[in-house]
Scaffold this motif. Structure first.
Motif, PDB file in Angstrom:
ATOM      1  N   VAL A 106      86.149  21.251  25.200  1.00  0.00           N
ATOM      2  CA  VAL A 106      86.187  22.262  24.237  1.00  0.00           C
ATOM      3  C   VAL A 106      85.231  23.460  24.671  1.00  0.00           C
ATOM      4  O   VAL A 106      85.490  24.844  24.417  1.00  0.00           O
ATOM      5  CB  VAL A 106      85.487  21.738  22.898  1.00  0.00           C
ATOM      6  CG1 VAL A 106      85.173  22.625  21.950  1.00  0.00           C
ATOM      7  CG2 VAL A 106      86.895  20.611  22.435  1.00  0.00           C
ATOM      8  N   MET A 107      84.116  22.911  25.436  1.00  0.00           N
ATOM      9  CA  MET A 107      83.158  24.094  25.825  1.00  0.00           C
ATOM     10  C   MET A 107      83.678  24.880  27.039  1.00  0.00           C
ATOM     11  O   MET A 107      83.582  26.218  26.637  1.00  0.00           O
ATOM     12  CB  MET A 107      81.866  23.217  26.347  1.00  0.00           C
ATOM     13  CG  MET A 107      80.813  24.181  26.941  1.00  0.00           C
ATOM     14  SD  MET A 107      79.531  23.458  27.768  1.00  0.00           S
ATOM     15  CE  MET A 107      78.452  24.635  28.054  1.00  0.00           C
ATOM     16  N   ALA A 108      84.403  24.364  27.726  1.00  0.00           N
ATOM     17  CA  ALA A 108      84.997  25.367  28.744  1.00  0.00           C
ATOM     18  C   ALA A 108      85.908  26.404  28.226  1.00  0.00           C
ATOM     19  O   ALA A 108      86.058  27.498  28.434  1.00  0.00           O
ATOM     20  CB  ALA A 108      85.802  24.520  29.810  1.00  0.00           C
ATOM     21  N   ALA A 109      86.739  25.755  27.154  1.00  0.00           N
ATOM     22  CA  ALA A 109      87.593  26.631  26.492  1.00  0.00           C
ATOM     23  C   ALA A 109      87.070  27.824  25.669  1.00  0.00           C
ATOM     24  O   ALA A 109      87.282  29.009  25.924  1.00  0.00           O
ATOM     25  CB  ALA A 109      88.731  25.993  25.602  1.00  0.00           C
ATOM     26  N   TYR A 110      86.016  27.324  25.047  1.00  0.00           N
ATOM     27  CA  TYR A 110      85.310  28.150  24.082  1.00  0.00           C
ATOM     28  C   TYR A 110      84.619  29.242  24.859  1.00  0.00           C
ATOM     29  O   TYR A 110      84.589  30.617  24.583  1.00  0.00           O
ATOM     30  CB  TYR A 110      84.305  27.571  23.071  1.00  0.00           C
ATOM     31  CG  TYR A 110      83.352  28.197  22.292  1.00  0.00           C
ATOM     32  CD1 TYR A 110      84.023  29.012  21.615  1.00  0.00           C
ATOM     33  CD2 TYR A 110      82.054  28.016  22.096  1.00  0.00           C
ATOM     34  CE1 TYR A 110      83.202  29.752  20.428  1.00  0.00           C
ATOM     35  CE2 TYR A 110      81.306  28.526  21.185  1.00  0.00           C
ATOM     36  CZ  TYR A 110      81.772  29.530  20.366  1.00  0.00           C
ATOM     37  OH  TYR A 110      81.149  29.926  19.343  1.00  0.00           O
ATOM     38  N   MET A 111      83.929  28.719  26.024  1.00  0.00           N
ATOM     39  CA  MET A 111      83.292  29.842  26.769  1.00  0.00           C
ATOM     40  C   MET A 111      84.047  30.746  27.573  1.00  0.00           C
ATOM     41  O   MET A 111      83.752  31.970  27.592  1.00  0.00           O
ATOM     42  CB  MET A 111      82.392  28.833  27.923  1.00  0.00           C
ATOM     43  CG  MET A 111      81.280  28.442  27.280  1.00  0.00           C
ATOM     44  SD  MET A 111      80.288  29.273  26.064  1.00  0.00           S
ATOM     45  CE  MET A 111      80.556  28.378  24.649  1.00  0.00           C
ATOM     46  N   ALA A 169      77.458  23.592  34.673  1.00  0.00           N
ATOM     47  CA  ALA A 169      78.228  24.064  35.683  1.00  0.00           C
ATOM     48  C   ALA A 169      79.658  24.454  35.242  1.00  0.00           C
ATOM     49  O   ALA A 169      80.193  25.510  35.671  1.00  0.00           O
ATOM     50  CB  ALA A 169      78.565  23.085  36.969  1.00  0.00           C
ATOM     51  N   VAL A 170      80.473  23.769  34.403  1.00  0.00           N
ATOM     52  CA  VAL A 170      81.640  23.632  34.007  1.00  0.00           C
ATOM     53  C   VAL A 170      81.758  24.955  32.911  1.00  0.00           C
ATOM     54  O   VAL A 170      82.420  25.804  32.965  1.00  0.00           O
ATOM     55  CB  VAL A 170      82.185  22.554  33.359  1.00  0.00           C
ATOM     56  CG1 VAL A 170      83.508  22.682  32.619  1.00  0.00           C
ATOM     57  CG2 VAL A 170      82.388  21.678  34.202  1.00  0.00           C
ATOM     58  N   GLY A 171      80.756  25.017  32.013  1.00  0.00           N
ATOM     59  CA  GLY A 171      80.399  26.075  30.868  1.00  0.00           C
ATOM     60  C   GLY A 171      80.402  27.706  31.619  1.00  0.00           C
ATOM     61  O   GLY A 171      80.992  28.350  31.229  1.00  0.00           O
ATOM     62  N   THR A 172      79.344  27.385  32.672  1.00  0.00           N
ATOM     63  CA  THR A 172      79.074  28.956  33.337  1.00  0.00           C
ATOM     64  C   THR A 172      80.312  29.202  34.002  1.00  0.00           C
ATOM     65  O   THR A 172      80.679  30.331  33.990  1.00  0.00           O
ATOM     66  CB  THR A 172      77.868  28.608  34.061  1.00  0.00           C
ATOM     67  OG1 THR A 172      76.592  27.915  33.369  1.00  0.00           O
ATOM     68  CG2 THR A 172      77.570  29.864  34.971  1.00  0.00           C
TER      69      THR A 172
END
Lengths: 268, 358
Positions: A25-30, A124-127
């Motif tokens: 969810v974080m990756a998609a949202y970011m 790392a993934v979010g950034t």
């Protein structure tokens, strides 16, 4: 023994579904936020709530885009960390955990360590999601991506670090609040309403602005070197190392409180 | 019996004194009070007993007696108000690699429902200090090999009990402390558990099994430690406990004089007697209905009632753990080699509520 405790805590995290659901969810949202931000900030007609016309350098624009996870996505590593203890109390696994490692200090440190490592992964993934999506949009609309610049990569690296610190802060908070519902409500309420409102309100006065810089969200943004809120001129930030120290102080203080309250109690 | 020394020695008082403390579970003057002031709950009060290796010991008492609190104090999860609880002579938190010394299962619900059985064991394997392959070994041992990769959330209570047991066996410990391990097991599962516990004790391990039903563990245990209201009421071997369960016969005759003479002639122990006009009634102990019937027939004494009452172990257990007020009306247990029950006068007047135990 300490290493074993770390491995055990790490396994506790990755053997349930929560972490990768939050990570996805974080990756998609970011990615979405970075893409949208990259596009809108590049249009150059962004205005703040006060109506002042903004003058943003292209450099500021990309920094806000690439570090958007620190401004808007820190709730994810915070939540993962905050649930580390409450999950143990909710499912009563705190009993086998303390049987395997009777030293409660060591359990706390192992949880901080393991969640810090998972926080690095979230960072790392979010950034990365923000850099890929934001950089992709900037490149597509013909803007400069600044991905060749060392300063940009420094901000990206510090963004990862800031998000890892949020996971630590969450773990420390979770050691104080072991009720799962309560900790989720507090995390969401604080990050989504309390701090954003506090920062806006406090920024209206000069002393308030100085206080606001010490709020955890502002400190986290300071670590990554200025981002959304400061780019839009709302608040001033500490320097990156001061932000780091402030976050660490939150972690240490909350952990200490957790150690002498929750972790001193009888486990019945 | 009530004059006997305080009930400090453990179940196997006849055994040799401990040469080495390994595997001996020792509780000494253990007291735990939850809270303070008028609302304080005296969960455990001055409890002392000892559990020896090589035997299965039943740790018995009604719900709220303080069994779980005692086990939690042994395991360092609950801090005693006073007294000590040691395993192999050491407090749990002083044991170097505790999972190699003590395996404990305290509740059948200590699992994250989203974790698979195998992952649950893999979480604890590093701290226990065993390779991940040990997880599969213990799963096979408890009969869960086929569901190793299923999430625990879908497990029945019986399967959870087996997984809890598997967790305790990870480190192959010489001491096992199991809280109500038979809860939720089907008859087949109980038989299996019985066999496993007996086998573990035969290997020389210390096995302590708590239960609130004596009959549940009657066929499994060698020794019993019975507590009620946080205090020890009995500790002995199972045969010694059984000896306390005295047969009794209720007999009524319309000819009081003849019955009096018969009882006197045979020297039967009288539990209670009553008189109603010419009729007499007796409660006789340590004698069977057949013996009394034969004697009355031989002595030509007319009987209007002859009823044998076998006091089962369960009745005895209920009697031992009954509230103090009821206990004084029941006759004192027979003298036996076992230690004396705690005089009921020292029992706290408040019953420990269930909250004290969970």
């Amino acid at each position: 023994m300490t290493r074993a405790a770390l491995v055990a805590e790490y396994r506790k995290l990755v053997t349930t579904r929560l972490w990768w659901i939050l990570l996805a969810v974080m990756a998609a949202y970011m990615a979405l936020m970075a893409a949208g931000l990259g596009w809108s900030l590049s249009q150059g007609d962004v205005s703040t709530g006060t109506g002042d016309e903004l003058v943003l350098t292209p450099d500021d624009v990309v920094r806000s885009v690439y570090t958007v996870a620190v401004s808007l996505g820190y709730v994810f590593p915070l939540l993962v960390g905050a649930l580390a203890f409450s999950a143990e109390f909710r499912h009563k696994t705190i009993t086998p955990t303390l049987l395997a490692e009777p030293s409660r200090t060591r359990v706390l440190l192992a949880k901080l360590g393991a969640n810090g490592a998972v926080g690095l992964l979230f960072g790392a993934v979010g950034t990365l999601a923000a850099v890929v999506a934001g950089g992709g949009v900037l490149a597509a609309i013909g803007e400069e991506t600044f991905l060749g610049s060392a300063a940009t990569w420094r901000s990206i690296g510090l963004s990862v670090l800031a998000l890892a610190l949020w996971a630590l802060l969450g773990t420390a908070l979770g050691s104080v609040m072991t009720n799962q519902v309560a900790v989720i409500v507090v995390v969401l309420a604080f990050t989504q309403f309390v701090e954003p409102i506090a920062r806006v309100v406090l920024s209206m006065t000069s002393w308030g602005s100085r206080v606001a810089a010490f709020l955890p969200g502002a400190a986290g943004e300071a670590v990554s070197g200025g981002s959304l809120y400061s780019a839009t001129g709302m608040t001033s930030l500490l320097s990156w190392w001061q932000g780091l120290l402030v976050l660490l102080v939150y972690v240490v203080v909350l952990s200490a409180i957790g150690r002498v309250t929750t972790l001193r109690r009888d486990i019945t | 019996m009530s004059q006997a020394p305080p009930p400090t020695p453990g179940p196997s008082t006849a055994g040799p004194p401990a040469q080495h403390t390994d595997g001996v579970v020792r509780v000494e003057h253990l007291t735990k009070t939850f809270g303070s002031g008028p609302g304080a709950v005296h969960a455990v009060h001055d409890l002392s007993f000892e559990v020896r290796p090589g035997r299965v010991t039943g740790f018995l008492g009604p719900n709220g007696a303080g069994k779980t609190t005692t086990l939690r104090m042994l395991l360092g999860l609950v801090a005693p108000t006073s007294g000590t609880a040691t395993i192999g002579g050491r407090r749990y938190d002083q044991i170097e690699r505790p999972a190699h010394v003590v395996g404990a299962a305290l509740e059948a619900a200590s699992f994250h429902p989203g974790r698979t059985a195998r992952d649950h064991l893999r979480v604890y394997a590093p701290q226990v200090g065993v390779p991940d392959s040990r997880a599969d070994e213990v799963l096979a041992l408890v009969g869960l090999a086929e569901v190793a990769k299923r999430r625990v959330g879908g497990f029945s209570l019986g399967m959870r009990q087996r997984l809890a047991l598997a967790t305790t066996l990870l480190g192959d410990p010489p001491v096992l402390l199991l809280d109500e391990p038979a809860n939720g097991l089907d008859p087949e599962g109980i038989a299996w558990l019985r066999g496993l516990l007996r086998a573990l004790a035969r290997e020389g391990r210390t096995v302590l099994v708590s239960s609130h039903v004596l009959s549940e563990v009657e066929q499994t245990v060698d020794d019993v430690v019975i507590i009620a209201r946080g205090q020890l009421v009995h500790a002995s071997s199972l045969p010694d406990l059984a000896r306390l369960a005295r047969p009794r016969v209720s007999v009524v005759s319309p000819d009081a004089a003849a019955l009096d003479a018969l009882v006197a002639a045979h020297g039967w122990t009288v539990g209670a007697s009553g008189r109603d006009g010419d009729a007499a009634s007796y409660e006789l102990l340590d004698v069977s209905a057949a013996q009394v019937g034969a004697a009355a027939f031989g002595g030509r004494v007319e009987l209007h009632r002859l009823a044998g009452q076998d006091v089962g172990l369960e009745d005895l257990f209920l009697q031992l753990t009954a509230a103090p007020a009821q206990q004084t009306s029941a006759e004192a247990p027979a003298p036996g080699p076992g230690p004396a029950p705690v005089p009921s006068s020292t029992a706290p007047q408040t019953d420990a509520p269930a909250g004290g135990e969970r």
